[in-house]
Design an enzyme around this catalytic site. Structure first.
Site, PDB file in Angstrom:
ATOM      1  N   LYS A  21       1.018  -1.231  -0.077  1.00  0.00           N
ATOM      2  CA  LYS A  21       0.126  -0.051   0.044  1.00  0.00           C
ATOM      3  C   LYS A  21       0.895   1.194  -0.082  1.00  0.00           C
ATOM      4  CE  LYS A  21      -3.137   2.820   2.712  1.00  0.00           C
ATOM      5  NZ  LYS A  21      -3.740   3.109   3.929  1.00  0.00           N
ATOM      6  N   ALA A  27      -9.743   5.212   3.126  1.00  0.00           N
ATOM      7  CA  ALA A  27      -9.724   6.563   4.003  1.00  0.00           C
ATOM      8  C   ALA A  27     -10.784   7.401   4.260  1.00  0.00           C
ATOM      9  CB  ALA A  27      -8.414   7.644   3.859  1.00  0.00           C
ATOM     10  N   GLY A  28     -11.412   7.639   5.272  1.00  0.00           N
ATOM     11  CA  GLY A  28     -12.277   8.657   5.530  1.00  0.00           C
ATOM     12  C   GLY A  28     -13.726   7.940   5.997  1.00  0.00           C
ATOM     13  N   ASN A  85      -9.255   1.744   8.860  1.00  0.00           N
ATOM     14  CA  ASN A  85      -8.663   1.619  10.032  1.00  0.00           C
ATOM     15  C   ASN A  85      -9.426   2.182  11.182  1.00  0.00           C
ATOM     16  OD1 ASN A  85      -6.822   0.891  12.065  1.00  0.00           O
ATOM     17  ND2 ASN A  85      -5.166   1.191  11.110  1.00  0.00           N
TER      18      ASN A  85
END
Lengths: 257, 70, 257, 257, 257, 70, 70, 70
Positions: free
Chosen positions: E99, E186-187, E208
């Site tokens: 990643k 993300a977000g 995460n």
């Protein structure tokens, strides 16, 4: 009023920048510019068309004493091309201003930021006042500022889409991270979109299709002028906080029983 | 009579008298007073050099102006 | 300009109605009203307070020749109470206008529409020009119209919340279903909220806290005036359609090769 | 898992209620109900059509031992009519459950809340478990609760519109103000709409067109089941707060230099 | 079910990728991974801490036979650093997956796309399966694809912000312009955010903080698993079109008169 | 042969033998075992009264069942 | 000296001379010229009746005016 | 007794016996069987070279492993 927008060495009382493309005729364009109150208008650089007797008439309808021309590099897909157009514009024109566009995709007309940064670097060195059209990427906006761009001009939505500000959060972040003027360029469809941009802290708004494509372009130009002023005034006046529940505007004291 | 040479003007082939200056050509096209910019073989020719810059066979000349844009 | 808002028998050039509550002082209130350009201002009906020497001073700061007073029934939780306040207001006042509020819940200050309809029915019969504060329920708005209300005034968000138009879809539906004036009452937090309301086809906007609670109420009053004008102008001018992809504002013809 | 939804005297493990209208055939309907995991399905009351040999076949495809029938009063525009249908439904049916609809407008199919409250009052007295379809009006929802409704069922958007939750703020307020179950009824267009409803604290979601009108109704029924479970689980698990800026998920300690 | 996500040469039944940072303890992390159903988990590369006896224990809690490790280059601000971490990760690890993160700004943790493109170019040549974290820029995503990235991973909102998908329009455009897998990274703050991402056509979602930071991480992990499945199922099933007005789900034929 | 009377069944005029009970009519229509509800002149007739309730000239009978709905 | 009676003025008990008119009371309170409205025992007293309307023991009088509100 | 040399291990100075191999050092630190990666002076040392690669005065050694991350 002393609330001016400063770009390069110049100051402007109006915070609305308008384009000159897509009008049905030059008459309407001239009236719309007048109604918009804009002091900066964008123009494009194209070959003189010898077969077109109307050639040259664009400038006949713009009072270049009152209005600053802002040539663009629309249609350019490489840094090299954009630089070429910028140089020609300066030669043909009246100033060192350039609206720098380097397009990366023809469906979205989103910028190619790698090439944009490269072109910005070179044109700033050549003394241009570079106003780069970019997207709402805080990192790119910081790099543009570091390279000496006179402003950053992130898009609100794709050019001509009329979708309004798609990501207010990013614009708000950019506003906090950069110190050069922030001009929202592209995507404005109606007056409230322009007001929202200004309330997010933008220094100005640039638009073309939103006005030129309206049913009544002159009426919409006036609407946009008012909206930019409204949004700016609201930004300066300091809005109330948002609350989940109601708070009465009328006192409860003194009620009858 | 003067010899004719071929140049490319805004992408189109064009015959002009040999050794014409940029200014002579633009005057002939009624563009010399217009707010245009000139590029000769991809280098800009500033207005003050128009009179002194002679055109040669095969020159590629671009003459641009401002049109409506956003 | 002949674009007037007609309420009852009166016509108004301004489409912004402002409240008089919550100002830090009457000076600021008077300046904010002036800056707002409003021709209608809301007031509340409360007991004269003999201990308060400032009593009566509100009207001393409002030019009732230029401005129409719109008394409200704020704080009333039953039709009976609201009717009582409306009658007192007419007696004290200068006109038959009433901003009819019947509150149904003290946390949200949402209307009790059953009671509102009942009060509207009675006050219309008594000759009032009834401007009912309601929520964005198309069925209630139609019933209010059928009962003879001079306008419908759905909220955009809870009173004083500053949340802006929470359900533009409902307002758009109401606009299409009713023919009396539609005034968005409550919830406006900043200029763009007012512009959005007008672009949805509202005939006017009513607000109090959004102006009185701003850091600079006079500046915000001016912002709201501009925003209402901007939104109205944009509505009349006919905005461009929304598109998913870009459409260039600069022509591709005439590019260099 | 003991996280059950209680309506009247019954408990349900599934929080998704599905309709039986608009399917291309009963086969698809039966499979979709199965895939949805619903334990409550809505049905309508209509005249037996002697010319239609398929009459009566609806119930042949629903396992009424596993599934609770929830008859609606769709199409009724008065309290009287709605009460008539409710009584017939109870007579024909298997239970005292009724999805009470009193429509106020045929274009929006929004409820007539005055009539709805009246019908609720009467049917509760007659022993029905009343599940009223209403709009997102916190005051009406409180009145319905006070009258003894077994739940409140505000719409998310117009029936069949697929627009999703138009006013999450109102639903959130209703959730805080009432204690009976809150079921979002109407407007769900896709899975995330259902998840959003549950995350707002809804006890359940009711839908028909969103499933029956999908290209693959059985696939969408499964999607809705998962979405309702996902939204419920997220609501119970307690989401992270929203932040303006980033917060790294990877530690900065231990980096190379 | 044969609806697999293919990344590089591997296929995955689960479309949810989860991180391993910020958990209160490894026990919770292991349970959350289990509940999420993830087949790919991200890890970071950091110096062994000789003073920390728990060193090495992360891998003791992950079944690397069932789960593919996806090492990240979090914390790297240059292409050179990111490449260095990627190589170490491959050396330490079990696969060629990386990643790829090159951060451009520490407040937003937005990517530096210039450096990201450079690092992608080099790592693809070295045989890595590069999964680059980027922003929602369609032009950058196309360039990443052209350079051989195995997927593009635009952010929905800043890392750890929990704001959800801030610009669905850009993600929708990216989906149409690129053919490699699209993973929203993300977000994501709650289940519906994940469902929305999948409904926009994403092939997967990576998160995460949304799980690790929830009050009940294991419950939220389950919610996210369900939401990703729900969104995927809805995307495949084909949602109903949005309509402004209602469309009845119950037939009007057969009503009583 | 029994006299015929006219009733209105689900909005449509219908001739039936005089003094038929609700149950006889529904049996004739093969509806007596079905999950239907019956309303006679806007009052519900519970299933246990179907056999005893005779139909008269002009009676308006509504027989409903469940169909798909949302 | 005139007898005093007790009335309730805006929710507060108040002693006034017997048989004072509404107008006399308001004049005494310097309110007679003000833009106020008067309600006596929940019925409005129009300004033109202020002089003729006498106050009695136990009367509940409400005198209201306009204050800031939204 | 063997001479000691100074290396930098994960940013910290450390004395080790002269000419120890990477593997000897990692064994001493109980890391030789762990899933770690080794970089010596910014070049990766593959596991199969750990035994043969001797450490010298001033070597900068980085030994990394996987920790939780997003």
């Amino acid at each position: 009023m002393t609330d001016k927008m400063k770009l390069g060495e110049r100051e402007f009382a109006s915070r609305l920048i308008v384009g000159t493309g897509k009008y049905r005729d030059l008459e309407t364009m001239a009236e719309a510019i007048e109604a918009s109150g804009a002091e900066i208008v964008t123009v494009a650089v194209r070959r003189v068309d010898l077969a077109d007797s109307s050639s040259g008439s664009l400038l006949s309808r713009i009072d270049t004493k009152r209005v600053t021309l802002l040539p663009n590099t629309a249609g350019c897909y490489t840094a090299k091309d954009a630089i070429r157009y910028a140089r020609l514009a300066r030669e043909a024109g009246f100033s060192e201003f350039v609206k720098l566009e380097v397009i990366g995709d023809e469906k979205t007309l989103f910028p190619d930021n790698e090439a944009l940064l490269e072109a910005t670097r070179i044109l700033v060195k050549e003394g241009f006042t570079v106003l780069p059209y970019t997207n709402d990427d805080p990192v790119v906006c910081q790099k543009l500022q570091d390279l000496g761009a006179a402003a950053v001009m992130p898009l609100g939505a794709p050019i001509g889409s009329g979708l309004g500000i798609q990501n207010p959060h990013n614009l708000s972040i950019i506003r906090e991270l950069i110190s050069v003027p922030l001009i929202v360029d592209a995507g404005v469809g109606t007056a409230s979109d322009a007001a929202i941009a200004m309330e997010l802290g933008a220094d100005g708004v640039l638009m073309n299709t939103g006005i030129a494509g309206a049913k009544d372009p002159v009426g919409m130009a006036r609407a946009m002028r008012l909206a930019v002023e409204a949004g700016r005034a609201a930004f300066l006046a300091g809005r109330i906080p948002r609350r989940k529940y109601a708070t009465a505007s009328t006192p409860s004291e003194g009620m009858l029983v | 009579m003067r010899r004719q040479i071929e140049i490319v003007f805004n992408g189109t082939s064009r015959m002009i008298p040999d050794a014409w200056s940029v200014d002579e050509l633009l005057s002939d096209l009624e563009l010399s007073g217009a707010p245009v910019a000139v590029e000769l073989n991809e280098r800009i020719v500033p207005r003050e050099h128009w009179a002194s810059r002679a055109l040669c066979e095969g020159d590629r000349l671009e003459v641009v102006h401002f049109v409506g844009g956003g």
